[in-house]
Write a protein that holds these residues in place. Structure first.
Motif, short mmCIF file in Angstrom:
data_model
loop_
_atom_site.label_atom_id
_atom_site.label_comp_id
_atom_site.label_asym_id
_atom_site.label_seq_id
_atom_site.Cartn_x
_atom_site.Cartn_y
_atom_site.Cartn_z
N GLY A 119 25.43 115.47 -34.89
CA GLY A 119 26.82 115.83 -35.11
C GLY A 119 27.56 116.33 -33.89
O GLY A 119 27.65 115.65 -32.87
N SER A 120 28.10 117.52 -34.00
CA SER A 120 28.98 118.07 -32.96
C SER A 120 28.27 118.31 -31.63
O SER A 120 28.92 118.44 -30.60
CB SER A 120 29.65 119.35 -33.44
OG SER A 120 28.68 120.32 -33.74
N ALA A 121 26.95 118.34 -31.63
CA ALA A 121 26.20 118.49 -30.37
C ALA A 121 26.42 117.28 -29.46
O ALA A 121 26.21 117.37 -28.24
CB ALA A 121 24.71 118.68 -30.65
N LEU A 122 26.86 116.17 -30.04
CA LEU A 122 27.10 114.95 -29.26
C LEU A 122 28.55 114.82 -28.80
O LEU A 122 28.91 113.81 -28.19
CB LEU A 122 26.72 113.72 -30.08
CG LEU A 122 25.24 113.55 -30.41
CD1 LEU A 122 25.03 112.40 -31.38
CD2 LEU A 122 24.44 113.33 -29.13
N ASP A 123 29.38 115.81 -29.07
CA ASP A 123 30.80 115.74 -28.72
C ASP A 123 30.97 115.40 -27.24
O ASP A 123 30.42 116.08 -26.37
CB ASP A 123 31.50 117.06 -29.04
CG ASP A 123 33.01 116.98 -28.90
OD1 ASP A 123 33.57 115.87 -29.03
OD2 ASP A 123 33.64 118.03 -28.66
N GLY A 124 31.72 114.31 -26.96
CA GLY A 124 31.96 113.88 -25.59
C GLY A 124 30.86 113.04 -24.99
O GLY A 124 31.00 112.53 -23.88
N THR A 183 36.73 115.82 -34.60
CA THR A 183 38.15 115.91 -34.96
C THR A 183 38.54 117.36 -35.23
O THR A 183 37.68 118.24 -35.32
CB THR A 183 38.46 115.07 -36.21
OG1 THR A 183 37.77 115.64 -37.33
CG2 THR A 183 38.05 113.62 -36.03
N GLY A 184 39.83 117.59 -35.39
CA GLY A 184 40.33 118.93 -35.70
C GLY A 184 39.73 119.49 -36.97
O GLY A 184 39.55 120.70 -37.11
N GLY A 185 39.37 118.61 -37.92
CA GLY A 185 38.74 119.03 -39.17
C GLY A 185 37.24 119.21 -39.08
O GLY A 185 36.57 119.48 -40.07
N GLY A 186 36.67 119.00 -37.87
CA GLY A 186 35.24 119.19 -37.67
C GLY A 186 34.40 117.96 -37.96
O GLY A 186 33.17 118.01 -37.88
N GLU A 187 35.05 116.84 -38.28
CA GLU A 187 34.30 115.60 -38.57
C GLU A 187 33.92 114.92 -37.26
O GLU A 187 34.71 114.84 -36.32
CB GLU A 187 35.16 114.65 -39.40
CG GLU A 187 34.45 113.36 -39.74
CD GLU A 187 35.32 112.38 -40.51
OE1 GLU A 187 34.75 111.53 -41.19
OE2 GLU A 187 36.57 112.47 -40.42
N CYS A 188 32.68 114.41 -37.19
CA CYS A 188 32.21 113.67 -36.02
C CYS A 188 32.57 112.20 -36.18
O CYS A 188 32.28 111.59 -37.22
CB CYS A 188 30.71 113.82 -35.85
SG CYS A 188 30.25 115.50 -35.43
N VAL A 189 33.20 111.65 -35.16
CA VAL A 189 33.69 110.27 -35.18
C VAL A 189 33.24 109.60 -33.89
O VAL A 189 33.28 110.21 -32.83
CB VAL A 189 35.24 110.26 -35.26
CG1 VAL A 189 35.78 108.86 -35.15
CG2 VAL A 189 35.71 110.93 -36.54
N ILE A 190 32.83 108.34 -33.99
CA ILE A 190 32.54 107.58 -32.79
C ILE A 190 33.76 106.74 -32.45
O ILE A 190 34.39 106.16 -33.32
CB ILE A 190 31.27 106.70 -32.94
CG1 ILE A 190 30.92 106.04 -31.59
CG2 ILE A 190 31.42 105.68 -34.04
CD1 ILE A 190 29.56 105.37 -31.56
N VAL A 191 34.10 106.73 -31.15
CA VAL A 191 35.22 105.92 -30.66
C VAL A 191 34.60 104.85 -29.76
O VAL A 191 34.34 105.09 -28.58
CB VAL A 191 36.24 106.78 -29.87
CG1 VAL A 191 37.41 105.92 -29.43
CG2 VAL A 191 36.71 107.95 -30.71
N PRO A 192 34.32 103.68 -30.33
CA PRO A 192 33.61 102.67 -29.55
C PRO A 192 34.50 102.00 -28.51
O PRO A 192 35.69 101.79 -28.73
CB PRO A 192 33.16 101.66 -30.60
CG PRO A 192 34.13 101.81 -31.71
CD PRO A 192 34.56 103.24 -31.70
N ARG A 193 33.90 101.72 -27.36
CA ARG A 193 34.55 100.89 -26.35
C ARG A 193 33.99 99.48 -26.41
O ARG A 193 34.57 98.55 -25.89
CB ARG A 193 34.40 101.49 -24.96
CG ARG A 193 33.00 101.83 -24.55
CD ARG A 193 33.00 102.56 -23.19
NE ARG A 193 32.12 103.67 -23.18
CZ ARG A 193 30.87 103.62 -22.72
NH1 ARG A 193 30.39 102.52 -22.23
NH2 ARG A 193 30.13 104.71 -22.74
N VAL A 194 32.83 99.34 -27.07
CA VAL A 194 32.21 98.04 -27.29
C VAL A 194 31.75 97.98 -28.74
O VAL A 194 31.15 98.92 -29.24
CB VAL A 194 30.98 97.84 -26.36
CG1 VAL A 194 30.29 96.52 -26.65
CG2 VAL A 194 31.36 97.96 -24.90
#
Length: 138
Positions: free
Chosen positions: A20-25, A81-92
């Protein structure tokens, strides 16, 4: 000024969700089945074999031409996200229908064992290099 992209750390979808949030960024590479797609909000949801679910922001890979129930591989950055949800933003993003997921996971396990063994050998080598040279003089 050049901008260097991180290579995506290969993780199973359930590992991404668990960490989860440990992967932020951080950059990750994962595979999952496309179970929801909302082109209006530029979001999708991938599901893992264990039922774990990960939200995908498709804004960088629009149009997102994949069909529901397709097996999709993503490489991208994790965001909280601001709500604490983990989201992946793919470039591929790519369709990997036909991939033997069980065999892929087995190969991933073998690869991780190999890397761990190499890391242990490197640590031992580094420890041996740090020994003072005079201990061998007698």
């Amino acid at each position: 000024m050049s901008m260097r992209l991180q290579s995506g750390r290969v993780l199973k979808l359930d590992e991404v969700v668990q960490q989860g949030s440990a992967l932020d960024g951080k950059a990750v590479r994962t595979i999952g089945k496309l179970v929801q797609l909302n082109p209006v909000s530029s979001t999708a949801v991938l599901s893992g074999s264990d039922g774990s679910r990960l939200t995908v922001s498709t804004r960088l890979v629009e149009p997102f031409p994949y069909r529901l129930h397709s097996l999709i591989q993503l490489i991208g950055e994790m965001e909280v996200t601001g709500g604490g949800e983990c989201v992946i933003v793919p470039r591929v993003a790519r369709c990997v229908d036909g991939l033997d997921v069980r065999l892929h996971n087995e190969a991933l396990g073998v690869w991780r064992q190999f890397l761990e063994k190499q890391q242990m050998q490197q640590q031992q080598q580094d420890e041996n290099d740090e020994l003072p040279s005079d201990i061998f003089d007698m």
